[in-house]
Design an enzyme around this catalytic site. Sequence first.
Site: not given
Ligand code: NAD
Ligand code: DAU
Length: 367
Positions: A221, A166-167, A300, A114, A98, A170, A45, A223
Site C-alpha cells: 500500500p 503523534y507529532s 493530514g 505516554t 507511542e 512529541k 519498557d 498512500y
Molecule cells: P517503537 O514504537 O519501535 O518503540 C517504542 C518503545 O517504547 C516500545 O518498546 C514500547 O514498548 C515502549 N513504550 C511505549 N509506551 C511506553 C510507556 N508508557 N512506558 C514505557 N515504555 C513504553 O519506536 P521507535 O521507532 O524505536 O522510536 C523511539 C523514539 O524515537 C520515539 O520517541 C520516537 O518518537 C523517536 N523517533 C523515531 C523515529 C523513527 O523513524 N522510528 C524517528 C525520529 C524519532
Molecule cells: O520522521 C520521523 C518519523 O518517522 C518518526 O517520528 C515516527 O515515529 C516514524 O513512525 C516515522 O513516521 P512516518 O509517518 O514518516 O513513517 P511511516 O513508516 O509510517 O510512513 C513513511 C511514509 O510512507 C509516510 O509518508 C506514509 C507512507 N506510508 C506508510 C505506510 C505505513 C505509505 O505510503 N504506506 C504505508 O503502508
Amino acid sequence: MKTKKERKAEFKNLLITGGCGFIGSNFIRYLINNRDFSGRIINIDKLTYAGNPENLTDIAVNFASRYIFKKVDICHAAKLKDIFSRYDVDAVCHFAAESHVDRSIKAPGNFIQTNIVGTFNLLETAKARKDKFKLFHHISTDEVYGSLDARGLFREDTPYRPNSPYSASKAASDYLVRAYHKTFGLPVTISNCSNNYGPYQFPEKLIPLSILNALEGKKLPVYGDGKNIRDWLYVEDHCEAIWTIMKSGTIGETYNIGGNAEMTNISTVRMICDILDDIKPAKDGKSRRRLITFVQDRPGHDRRYAIDFSKLKKELDWSPHESFQSGLRKTILWYLSQKKWVKNIKTGSYRKWIKEQYGSQQCSRNQ
Ligand code: NAD
Ligand code: DAU
C-alpha cells in the site's frame, strides 16, 4: 553552563526508556559494545505491541552484569522513583513513546499519556535527583516542524508546526524538556531526527511492511500519489549521533539529525521491490513492482521532510556513514535472515512469550 569542551560525560547508571523498541534496542546494542561506555544500562519498557525483549536476548545473556531490564510504564510515577533510587540513576536517554502516526490518528489517547505525561514523570523524577543527575537526553522527531514544500530544510530554529496527534504529543514533550532546563536547570539535550530504518523495526512502518508484504506476495500500500518525501537514516547512524550528543553536546541545546537521503515513498517501495527481485526472485519470475497499490491518503499527511544537520556536523563532527541504497540492502538481508523473529511478530507469538515471561507484574531478567 557547561559547553562541549568542558563537559566530560561519564555515566555510571544510564536509564534507557523504551529500550525494547526499534531504535532503543539498536542503541543499547550499539552502546554496550562501545569502548567509550563502561557503565550499567537500566532498560525500562512497558512492552506495548512495539516492545519486544527478544530484540535484546543476546545482550541480556552476554552482558548480564551491565544490563538490567524492568517492565515499567513511564506513566507510573512511583515506580520511576523506585527505579531511579534503587539503581542510582545518573543519566537518562528517553526513547519510550507511542511512535506510529497512523495509530495516533485512530486512537490518540495513549500518545497523550505516554509521550506527554510519561515524559513529565521522568523529568520530575530526574529533577528530584538534584546534583546526582548528569543528563536527560530526549529523543524526538523532525515531525514537530510540520511539512515542507519542494524547497527548504528543517533547521533547529524552524518553528514547530506539528500536524498529527503523534507529532503534537512529541512537540509537547520537547517543550517540557526545554522548560525543565530553563526553569529548573535540569541538564538536558534534545535530538530531532528524520525517518529511521534498519533491523528490528516493527512491520507497521513503510520499509519493513513493504519488505515483508513483498516477500509474501501481498499488496504494497502506497498512500495518496506516493510523492510524499521522507529523509531516511540508517538506525546505526542515528545511534552514533545520539551517543555523540550525549557525550559532547552542549547542555540545553537541540540537534537535528538527518540522513541526506530524500526519497519519495513510491521510489522507496520500488527500490525494495528491485532489491528483493535481485536477491530472492519471486517464484513466478515476475517483478514485485506489480504488487504496488495506491490507497487512500493518510489524513493530514505531511508532504516532505528534509533535515539540515549542519549544526551537528560542525559542532560535533557527525555525519551519516550509510547510503540509502546500501542501508536498504543491509536491512532487507537482515529481514531475510531473521525468520524466527519475523514469524514471532507475524503470528503474535512474541506477545504470548512476553506474557509467560513477564506476566502483568513488574519483572526483571537479571536482577
Ligand atoms: P517503537 O514504537 O519501535 O518503540 C517504542 C518503545 O517504547 C516500545 O518498546 C514500547 O514498548 C515502549 N513504550 C511505549 N509506551 C511506553 C510507556 N508508557 N512506558 C514505557 N515504555 C513504553 O519506536 P521507535 O521507532 O524505536 O522510536 C523511539 C523514539 O524515537 C520515539 O520517541 C520516537 O518518537 C523517536 N523517533 C523515531 C523515529 C523513527 O523513524 N522510528 C524517528 C525520529 C524519532
Ligand atoms: O520522521 C520521523 C518519523 O518517522 C518518526 O517520528 C515516527 O515515529 C516514524 O513512525 C516515522 O513516521 P512516518 O509517518 O514518516 O513513517 P511511516 O513508516 O509510517 O510512513 C513513511 C511514509 O510512507 C509516510 O509518508 C506514509 C507512507 N506510508 C506508510 C505506510 C505505513 C505509505 O505510503 N504506506 C504505508 O503502508
